[in-house]
Design a protein around this motif. Structure first.
Motif, PDB file in Angstrom:
ATOM      1  N   LEU A  95       0.877  -0.998  -0.016  1.00  0.00           N
ATOM      2  CA  LEU A  95      -0.085   0.044  -0.110  1.00  0.00           C
ATOM      3  C   LEU A  95       0.684   1.335  -0.103  1.00  0.00           C
ATOM      4  O   LEU A  95       1.679   1.366   0.848  1.00  0.00           O
ATOM      5  CB  LEU A  95      -0.893  -0.055   1.285  1.00  0.00           C
ATOM      6  CG  LEU A  95      -1.563   1.191   1.432  1.00  0.00           C
ATOM      7  CD1 LEU A  95      -2.873   1.494   0.298  1.00  0.00           C
ATOM      8  CD2 LEU A  95      -2.428   1.086   2.809  1.00  0.00           C
ATOM      9  N   LEU A  96       0.962   2.203  -1.156  1.00  0.00           N
ATOM     10  CA  LEU A  96       1.630   3.306  -1.086  1.00  0.00           C
ATOM     11  C   LEU A  96       1.347   4.441  -0.362  1.00  0.00           C
ATOM     12  O   LEU A  96       1.867   5.087   0.182  1.00  0.00           O
ATOM     13  CB  LEU A  96       1.822   3.568  -2.689  1.00  0.00           C
ATOM     14  CG  LEU A  96       2.644   2.545  -3.587  1.00  0.00           C
ATOM     15  CD1 LEU A  96       2.665   3.259  -5.176  1.00  0.00           C
ATOM     16  CD2 LEU A  96       3.786   2.029  -3.032  1.00  0.00           C
ATOM     17  N   THR A  97      -0.100   4.614  -0.443  1.00  0.00           N
ATOM     18  CA  THR A  97      -0.810   5.628   0.204  1.00  0.00           C
ATOM     19  C   THR A  97      -2.057   5.475   0.473  1.00  0.00           C
ATOM     20  O   THR A  97      -2.822   4.511   0.107  1.00  0.00           O
ATOM     21  CB  THR A  97      -0.288   6.830  -0.438  1.00  0.00           C
ATOM     22  OG1 THR A  97      -0.987   7.959   0.175  1.00  0.00           O
ATOM     23  CG2 THR A  97      -1.273   6.916  -1.721  1.00  0.00           C
ATOM     24  N   CYS A  98      -2.670   6.150   1.485  1.00  0.00           N
ATOM     25  CA  CYS A  98      -4.084   6.003   1.621  1.00  0.00           C
ATOM     26  C   CYS A  98      -4.594   7.510   2.155  1.00  0.00           C
ATOM     27  O   CYS A  98      -4.397   7.886   3.195  1.00  0.00           O
ATOM     28  CB  CYS A  98      -4.493   5.079   2.967  1.00  0.00           C
ATOM     29  SG  CYS A  98      -6.145   4.953   3.104  1.00  0.00           S
ATOM     30  N   ASN A  99      -4.795   8.299   1.186  1.00  0.00           N
ATOM     31  CA  ASN A  99      -5.049   9.545   1.058  1.00  0.00           C
ATOM     32  C   ASN A  99      -6.592   9.941   0.833  1.00  0.00           C
ATOM     33  O   ASN A  99      -7.170   9.207   0.172  1.00  0.00           O
ATOM     34  CB  ASN A  99      -4.197  10.317   0.103  1.00  0.00           C
ATOM     35  CG  ASN A  99      -2.890  10.539   0.336  1.00  0.00           C
ATOM     36  OD1 ASN A  99      -2.411  10.074   1.603  1.00  0.00           O
ATOM     37  ND2 ASN A  99      -2.110  10.619  -0.682  1.00  0.00           N
ATOM     38  N   LEU A 121       2.714   8.055  -7.981  1.00  0.00           N
ATOM     39  CA  LEU A 121       3.711   7.433  -8.738  1.00  0.00           C
ATOM     40  C   LEU A 121       4.943   8.198  -8.760  1.00  0.00           C
ATOM     41  O   LEU A 121       6.140   7.585  -8.619  1.00  0.00           O
ATOM     42  CB  LEU A 121       3.068   6.868 -10.223  1.00  0.00           C
ATOM     43  CG  LEU A 121       2.081   5.768 -10.047  1.00  0.00           C
ATOM     44  CD1 LEU A 121       1.382   5.772 -11.434  1.00  0.00           C
ATOM     45  CD2 LEU A 121       2.333   4.743  -9.837  1.00  0.00           C
ATOM     46  N   GLU A 122       4.744   9.589  -8.899  1.00  0.00           N
ATOM     47  CA  GLU A 122       5.858  10.664  -8.899  1.00  0.00           C
ATOM     48  C   GLU A 122       6.800  10.454  -7.424  1.00  0.00           C
ATOM     49  O   GLU A 122       7.804  10.566  -7.455  1.00  0.00           O
ATOM     50  CB  GLU A 122       5.405  11.790  -9.323  1.00  0.00           C
ATOM     51  CG  GLU A 122       5.724  12.246 -10.734  1.00  0.00           C
ATOM     52  CD  GLU A 122       5.791  13.743 -11.038  1.00  0.00           C
ATOM     53  OE1 GLU A 122       4.832  14.385 -10.248  1.00  0.00           O
ATOM     54  OE2 GLU A 122       6.372  14.240 -11.791  1.00  0.00           O
ATOM     55  N   GLU A 123       5.954  10.756  -6.603  1.00  0.00           N
ATOM     56  CA  GLU A 123       6.404  10.394  -5.264  1.00  0.00           C
ATOM     57  C   GLU A 123       7.033   9.502  -4.793  1.00  0.00           C
ATOM     58  O   GLU A 123       8.091   9.351  -4.111  1.00  0.00           O
ATOM     59  CB  GLU A 123       5.228  10.741  -4.212  1.00  0.00           C
ATOM     60  CG  GLU A 123       5.597  10.900  -2.604  1.00  0.00           C
ATOM     61  CD  GLU A 123       4.411  11.089  -1.838  1.00  0.00           C
ATOM     62  OE1 GLU A 123       4.315  10.412  -0.947  1.00  0.00           O
ATOM     63  OE2 GLU A 123       3.158  11.416  -2.395  1.00  0.00           O
ATOM     64  N   TRP A 124       6.677   8.304  -5.251  1.00  0.00           N
ATOM     65  CA  TRP A 124       7.433   6.967  -5.032  1.00  0.00           C
ATOM     66  C   TRP A 124       8.475   6.621  -6.139  1.00  0.00           C
ATOM     67  O   TRP A 124       8.724   5.485  -6.037  1.00  0.00           O
ATOM     68  CB  TRP A 124       6.369   5.965  -5.038  1.00  0.00           C
ATOM     69  CG  TRP A 124       5.438   5.945  -3.345  1.00  0.00           C
ATOM     70  CD1 TRP A 124       4.426   6.633  -3.312  1.00  0.00           C
ATOM     71  CD2 TRP A 124       5.942   5.195  -2.549  1.00  0.00           C
ATOM     72  NE1 TRP A 124       4.210   6.645  -2.075  1.00  0.00           N
ATOM     73  CE2 TRP A 124       5.091   5.623  -1.311  1.00  0.00           C
ATOM     74  CE3 TRP A 124       7.176   4.415  -2.035  1.00  0.00           C
ATOM     75  CZ2 TRP A 124       5.295   5.373   0.004  1.00  0.00           C
ATOM     76  CZ3 TRP A 124       7.285   4.274  -0.695  1.00  0.00           C
ATOM     77  CH2 TRP A 124       6.177   4.677   0.325  1.00  0.00           C
ATOM     78  N   HIS A 125       8.599   7.660  -7.225  1.00  0.00           N
ATOM     79  CA  HIS A 125       9.433   7.296  -8.198  1.00  0.00           C
ATOM     80  C   HIS A 125       9.366   6.025  -9.030  1.00  0.00           C
ATOM     81  O   HIS A 125      10.196   5.339  -9.121  1.00  0.00           O
ATOM     82  CB  HIS A 125      11.042   7.176  -7.684  1.00  0.00           C
ATOM     83  CG  HIS A 125      11.470   8.393  -6.681  1.00  0.00           C
ATOM     84  ND1 HIS A 125      11.655   9.649  -7.230  1.00  0.00           N
ATOM     85  CD2 HIS A 125      11.487   8.573  -5.376  1.00  0.00           C
ATOM     86  CE1 HIS A 125      11.955  10.606  -6.239  1.00  0.00           C
ATOM     87  NE2 HIS A 125      11.852   9.845  -4.845  1.00  0.00           N
TER      88      HIS A 125
END
Length: 116
Positions: free
Chosen positions: A11-15, A34-38
């Motif tokens: 889970l990359l984020t939950c915003n 996707l940019e934030e996590w490169h």
């Protein structure tokens, strides 16, 4: 996926995504994540439900930001929709059977059925 070709989930984020949840808004948020996590150079698929806004979001993501990105429809969601539709058909059939049972449960009708 690991170097041994084992699938992994993260889970990359939950915003919170403010309303309205349009394809454009979702596409921009997906790109930001996707940019934030490169991951813009390595991401190639996004699994979604069949909502028009999600289909559009991934299409826009591919057109505007990440050429190689593809949408993968969630098979579990598609299967759930199919089962629910089938249950609706069963419910109507079940109502008809119960109606016939109630009809033939009446003494007069049961006697006529027995004679027939």
């Amino acid at each position: 996926m690991t170097s041994d070709f084992e699938f992994r989930e993260v889970l990359l984020t939950c915003n919170h995504l403010p309303y309205p949840h349009t394809g454009e808004v979702i596409s921009d948020e997906l790109f930001r994540i996707l940019e934030e996590w490169h991951l813009t150079l390595t991401a190639f698929t996004v699994a979604t439900d069949n909502g028009a806004n999600m289909v559009k979001a991934v299409r826009l993501l591919g057109e505007n930001h990440i050429d190689q990105i593809q949408r993968q429809p969630c098979i579990a969601h598609t299967l759930q929709l199919s089962v629910l539709e089938g249950l609706k058909q069963c419910k109507a059939f079940h109502r008809r059977i119960k109606s016939l049972q109630a009809f033939f449960h009446l003494s007069k009708q049961a006697e006529r059925l027995h004679k027939a």
